[in-house]
Design a protein around this motif. Structure first.
Motif, PDB file in Angstrom:
ATOM      1  N   LEU A  79      33.920  35.327  43.946  1.00 41.32           N
ATOM      2  CA  LEU A  79      34.811  35.832  42.904  1.00 41.32           C
ATOM      3  C   LEU A  79      35.564  34.717  42.192  1.00 41.32           C
ATOM      4  N   PHE A  80      36.006  33.725  42.954  1.00 43.36           N
ATOM      5  CA  PHE A  80      36.756  32.622  42.366  1.00 43.36           C
ATOM      6  C   PHE A  80      35.883  31.838  41.391  1.00 43.36           C
ATOM      7  N   GLU A  81      34.666  31.518  41.815  1.00 41.65           N
ATOM      8  CA  GLU A  81      33.769  30.749  40.948  1.00 41.65           C
ATOM      9  C   GLU A  81      33.349  31.550  39.726  1.00 41.65           C
ATOM     10  N   LEU A  91      42.639  36.874  36.683  1.00 37.42           N
ATOM     11  CA  LEU A  91      41.845  37.409  37.788  1.00 37.42           C
ATOM     12  C   LEU A  91      41.593  36.349  38.847  1.00 37.42           C
ATOM     13  N   GLN A  92      41.353  35.143  38.416  1.00 35.29           N
ATOM     14  CA  GLN A  92      41.142  34.048  39.355  1.00 35.29           C
ATOM     15  C   GLN A  92      42.391  33.847  40.205  1.00 35.29           C
ATOM     16  N   SER A  93      43.541  33.948  39.588  1.00 37.26           N
ATOM     17  CA  SER A  93      44.797  33.816  40.313  1.00 37.26           C
ATOM     18  C   SER A  93      44.974  34.953  41.318  1.00 37.26           C
ATOM     19  N   LYS A  94      44.638  36.185  40.902  1.00 31.21           N
ATOM     20  CA  LYS A  94      44.745  37.326  41.813  1.00 31.21           C
ATOM     21  C   LYS A  94      43.832  37.151  43.025  1.00 31.21           C
ATOM     22  N   VAL A  95      42.629  36.669  42.800  1.00 32.77           N
ATOM     23  CA  VAL A  95      41.682  36.435  43.893  1.00 32.77           C
ATOM     24  C   VAL A  95      42.250  35.393  44.852  1.00 32.77           C
ATOM     25  N   HIS A  96      42.814  34.348  44.312  1.00 34.02           N
ATOM     26  CA  HIS A  96      43.392  33.291  45.152  1.00 34.02           C
ATOM     27  C   HIS A  96      44.576  33.820  45.969  1.00 34.02           C
TER      28      HIS A  96
END
Length: 111
Positions: A79-81, A91-96
């Motif tokens: 998801l991050f990549e 969204l990347q921040s939420k995944v992290h």
């Protein structure tokens, strides 16, 4: 003529600075009376302090409660990549943040 023009500019700018300073002071007084400043600060603190729950983190990463840590890391990496290449920074921040939350949960559970 140039000297008179310079004096007018200096006097005008001095009056403008004083007027802006007075308006700013009055705005602070008004905000204090109405509670607007305190409310804005409380809202900011409330939003910043709200952390993800374990359930929310699991939903973001799409992992069940009995998932192994390795499965969580795999989902996180994918998801991050994906969001780094063609998704959104939000969204990347939420995944992290979801991974961080589950990481703290798994560390508290022990080995």
């Amino acid at each position: 003529a140039a000297r008179i023009l310079a004096q007018v500019l200096v006097m005008g700018s001095g009056m403008l600075v004083r007027a802006v300073a007075q308006a700013y002071r009055q705005a602070i007084v008004n905000a204090s009376k109405t509670g607007t400043a305190q409310e804005a600060m409380q809202n900011t603190v409330r939003k910043a302090s709200r952390a993800l729950t374990e359930q929310e983190a699991r939903q973001i990463l799409g992992v069940p409660e009995n998932a192994a840590w390795e499965e969580i890391v795999k989902k996180y990496d994918v998801l991050f990549e994906r969001n780094a290449k063609q998704g959104s920074f939000y969204l990347q921040s939420k995944v992290h943040r979801a991974k961080e939350q589950l990481e703290s949960v798994y560390q508290n559970k022990g080995p």
